[in-house]
Design an enzyme around this catalytic site. Structure first.
Site, mmCIF file in Angstrom:
data_model
loop_
_atom_site.group_PDB
_atom_site.id
_atom_site.type_symbol
_atom_site.label_atom_id
_atom_site.label_comp_id
_atom_site.label_asym_id
_atom_site.label_seq_id
_atom_site.Cartn_x
_atom_site.Cartn_y
_atom_site.Cartn_z
ATOM 1 C CG ASN A 28 3.802 -0.174 14.829
ATOM 2 O OD1 ASN A 28 2.903 -0.662 15.516
ATOM 3 N ND2 ASN A 28 3.932 -0.432 13.543
ATOM 4 N N PRO B 211 1.766 -2.071 9.424
ATOM 5 C CG PRO B 211 2.753 -4.176 9.583
ATOM 6 C CD PRO B 211 2.907 -2.846 8.918
ATOM 7 C CB ILE C 226 -0.968 -0.013 1.203
ATOM 8 C CG1 ILE C 226 -1.922 -1.217 1.075
ATOM 9 C CG2 ILE C 226 -1.765 1.281 1.272
ATOM 10 C CD1 ILE C 226 -2.790 -1.483 2.294
ATOM 11 C CG ASP D 78 -10.385 4.117 5.946
ATOM 12 O OD1 ASP D 78 -11.564 4.529 5.850
ATOM 13 O OD2 ASP D 78 -10.048 2.968 5.600
ATOM 14 C CD GLU E 95 -11.166 0.376 12.890
ATOM 15 O OE1 GLU E 95 -10.378 1.314 12.666
ATOM 16 O OE2 GLU E 95 -11.433 -0.488 12.044
ATOM 17 C CB ALA F 96 -1.950 1.841 8.533
HETATM 18 P P1 NAD Z 1 2.626 -5.188 3.475
HETATM 19 O O1 NAD Z 1 2.755 -6.411 4.270
HETATM 20 O O2 NAD Z 1 2.719 -5.256 1.994
HETATM 21 O O3 NAD Z 1 3.695 -4.105 3.963
HETATM 22 C C1 NAD Z 1 3.912 -3.783 5.301
HETATM 23 C C2 NAD Z 1 5.235 -2.997 5.381
HETATM 24 O O4 NAD Z 1 5.341 -2.500 6.716
HETATM 25 C C3 NAD Z 1 6.477 -3.831 5.114
HETATM 26 O O5 NAD Z 1 7.297 -3.177 4.165
HETATM 27 C C4 NAD Z 1 7.161 -3.904 6.488
HETATM 28 O O6 NAD Z 1 8.569 -3.977 6.399
HETATM 29 C C5 NAD Z 1 6.702 -2.594 7.094
HETATM 30 N N1 NAD Z 1 6.749 -2.529 8.552
HETATM 31 C C6 NAD Z 1 6.413 -3.482 9.447
HETATM 32 N N2 NAD Z 1 6.575 -3.014 10.689
HETATM 33 C C7 NAD Z 1 7.017 -1.738 10.572
HETATM 34 C C8 NAD Z 1 7.365 -0.740 11.512
HETATM 35 N N3 NAD Z 1 7.278 -0.944 12.838
HETATM 36 N N4 NAD Z 1 7.787 0.467 11.045
HETATM 37 C C9 NAD Z 1 7.876 0.674 9.721
HETATM 38 N N5 NAD Z 1 7.565 -0.243 8.780
HETATM 39 C C10 NAD Z 1 7.139 -1.414 9.214
HETATM 40 O O7 NAD Z 1 1.238 -4.546 3.947
HETATM 41 P P2 NAD Z 1 0.231 -3.648 3.090
HETATM 42 O O8 NAD Z 1 -0.616 -4.526 2.249
HETATM 43 O O9 NAD Z 1 0.974 -2.525 2.472
HETATM 44 O O10 NAD Z 1 -0.707 -3.099 4.264
HETATM 45 C C11 NAD Z 1 -0.216 -2.174 5.236
HETATM 46 C C12 NAD Z 1 -1.256 -1.991 6.333
HETATM 47 O O11 NAD Z 1 -2.413 -1.328 5.817
HETATM 48 C C13 NAD Z 1 -1.827 -3.317 6.880
HETATM 49 O O12 NAD Z 1 -0.987 -3.894 7.832
HETATM 50 C C14 NAD Z 1 -3.133 -2.863 7.462
HETATM 51 O O13 NAD Z 1 -2.895 -2.443 8.788
HETATM 52 C C15 NAD Z 1 -3.536 -1.659 6.608
HETATM 53 N N6 NAD Z 1 -4.718 -1.922 5.749
HETATM 54 C C16 NAD Z 1 -5.782 -1.062 5.837
HETATM 55 C C17 NAD Z 1 -6.897 -1.244 5.031
HETATM 56 C C18 NAD Z 1 -8.086 -0.304 5.053
HETATM 57 O O14 NAD Z 1 -9.145 -0.636 4.502
HETATM 58 N N7 NAD Z 1 -7.974 0.872 5.668
HETATM 59 C C19 NAD Z 1 -6.922 -2.331 4.133
HETATM 60 C C20 NAD Z 1 -5.817 -3.192 4.062
HETATM 61 C C21 NAD Z 1 -4.706 -2.968 4.868
#
Ligand code: NAD
Length: 331
Positions: free
Chosen positions: A211, A206, A155, A258, A263, A233
């Site tokens: 964090n 995530p 994302i 979002d 929530e 996120a």
């Molecule tokens: P992904 O697994 O592709 O990427 C996650 C990234 O976060 C990785 O590059 C990882 O190295 C990095 N990461 C992990 N811990 C970290 C930290 N403490 N500090 C910095 N970076 C860190 O995940 P994605 O598909 O890009 O999704 C990201 C997040 O978005 C999900 O975990 C979820 O919480 C959220 N999400 C929200 C919705 C929504 O509808 N609002 C939908 C899907 C996902």
């Protein structure tokens, strides 16, 4: 082969029917979620496709296995509500859908930022009252800003492309460095560096133990005055009280959320009126014209819902046919 799909909403039904027709596989759609009351509906099926916020308890999983169903395919990413012991004890194979449309989340994030920067909530309100004046609601331009992306996963990278398309400078922080982005020199080494340089902070990490409430009083104190905060996120990443203080002081110019730390049980519920929403902090945020709250809808697009349904069905079919699947989750 016969698959049962629980918790199927009206918007998912056409994609399920399309898949069933194309594959020539019987899929029974059930509107109810998988729980102790509905688990016996699975008798005679080879696999179950599911998606729900409530837990997949040991009791439900034991009964599902007793009904002969141990192929379980989730239509979402998170598996934290699945009882791990019951999975292992019963020999379940579990799959998820790790990515259904990163672009869906990225597009809403940038849309909300642009609404904030161009003050459209204020102009919408003024215009509804017949006020067609400009001043004092002068806007900001994204192309002259630095956007700090926290986490360059699927994302974060999708959002990055859009920000760059607007001409913004992008910097990023991640515990893991994507080699392609590393070559572009996008990464900063610490969050403090990102906080010091960014005009916009776009959270895409995530939620982990490390964090939790990463955006707290201390972090806001290290940011530029008038920073914009975007969180599509996880609610747990922001200390909501600290955000409210930072909005009150003007340290934060505005925010698009979002997700929200409390929530669960609130988002995706119709309370009938604004006053009836049972969360004063959330209402405090929602009342502000420089805060845009959406009820965890970033994922909710036709493309994403289609992918959630059809990728989960593909996973379940693979499990049934081969005992393995690409998106198998290890417990
Ligand atoms: P992904 O697994 O592709 O990427 C996650 C990234 O976060 C990785 O590059 C990882 O190295 C990095 N990461 C992990 N811990 C970290 C930290 N403490 N500090 C910095 N970076 C860190 O995940 P994605 O598909 O890009 O999704 C990201 C997040 O978005 C999900 O975990 C979820 O919480 C959220 N999400 C929200 C919705 C929504 O509808 N609002 C939908 C899907 C996902």
């Amino acid at each position: 082969m016969k698959i049962i799909a629980y918790g199927i909403r009206d918007d998912e039904q056409p994609y399920l029917e399309q898949w069933s027709k194309e594959q020539g596989i019987e899929v029974k759609a059930v509107g109810d979620l998988l729980d102790d009351k509905t688990v016996d509906l699975a008798k005679g099926y080879d696999g179950a496709v599911v998606y729900q916020q409530k837990p997949y308890t040991a009791s439900v999983l034991d009964k599902l296995a007793a009904n002969g169903v141990t192929n379980l395919s989730l239509r979402n990413v998170g598996v934290d509500n699945v009882d791990a012991d019951a999975v292992k004890r019963n020999g379940f194979k579990v799959t998820n859908v790790p990515a259904y449309s990163p672009e869906a989340i990225a597009e809403l994030t940038v849309t909300q930022l642009m609404r904030l920067l161009r003050r459209t909530p204020t102009f919408d309100r003024k215009q509804a009252n017949g006020d067609l004046t400009w001043a004092p609601d002068i806007a900001d331009e994204l192309n002259s800003m630095t956007v700090g992306i926290v986490a360059t996963g699927r994302i974060g990278r999708a959002a990055m492309k859009i920000y760059q398309g607007f001409g913004a400078k992008v910097i990023a922080y991640d515990v893991f460095h994507n080699p392609e982005l590393e070559k572009q020199g996008i990464y900063v080494d610490t969050l403090d560096e990102l906080y010091a340089q960014a005009d916009v902070i776009s959270l895409h990490a995530p939620a982990t133990k490390d964090n939790e409430k990463m955006l707290n009083d201390d972090a806001f104190g290290k940011m530029k005055d008038g920073v914009w905060i975007l969180n599509p996120a996880r609610g747990a990443l922001i200390d909501t009280d600290a955000l409210i203080r930072a909005l009150d002081s003007g340290k934060v110019a505005g925010a698009a959320l979002d997700v929200y730390e409390d929530e669960v049980g609130i988002f995706n519920t119709d309370f009938g009126s604004f006053d009836a929403i049972p969360d004063e902090r959330l209402k405090n945020l929602m009342k502000r014209e420089n805060v845009l709250v959406t009820p965890h809808i970033a994922f909710y697009t036709k493309t994403a819902v289609k992918n959630m349904v059809q990728f989960a069905l593909n996973n379940n079919k693979q499990l049934i046919e081969t005992g393995k699947a690409e998106n198998e989750v290890k417990f």
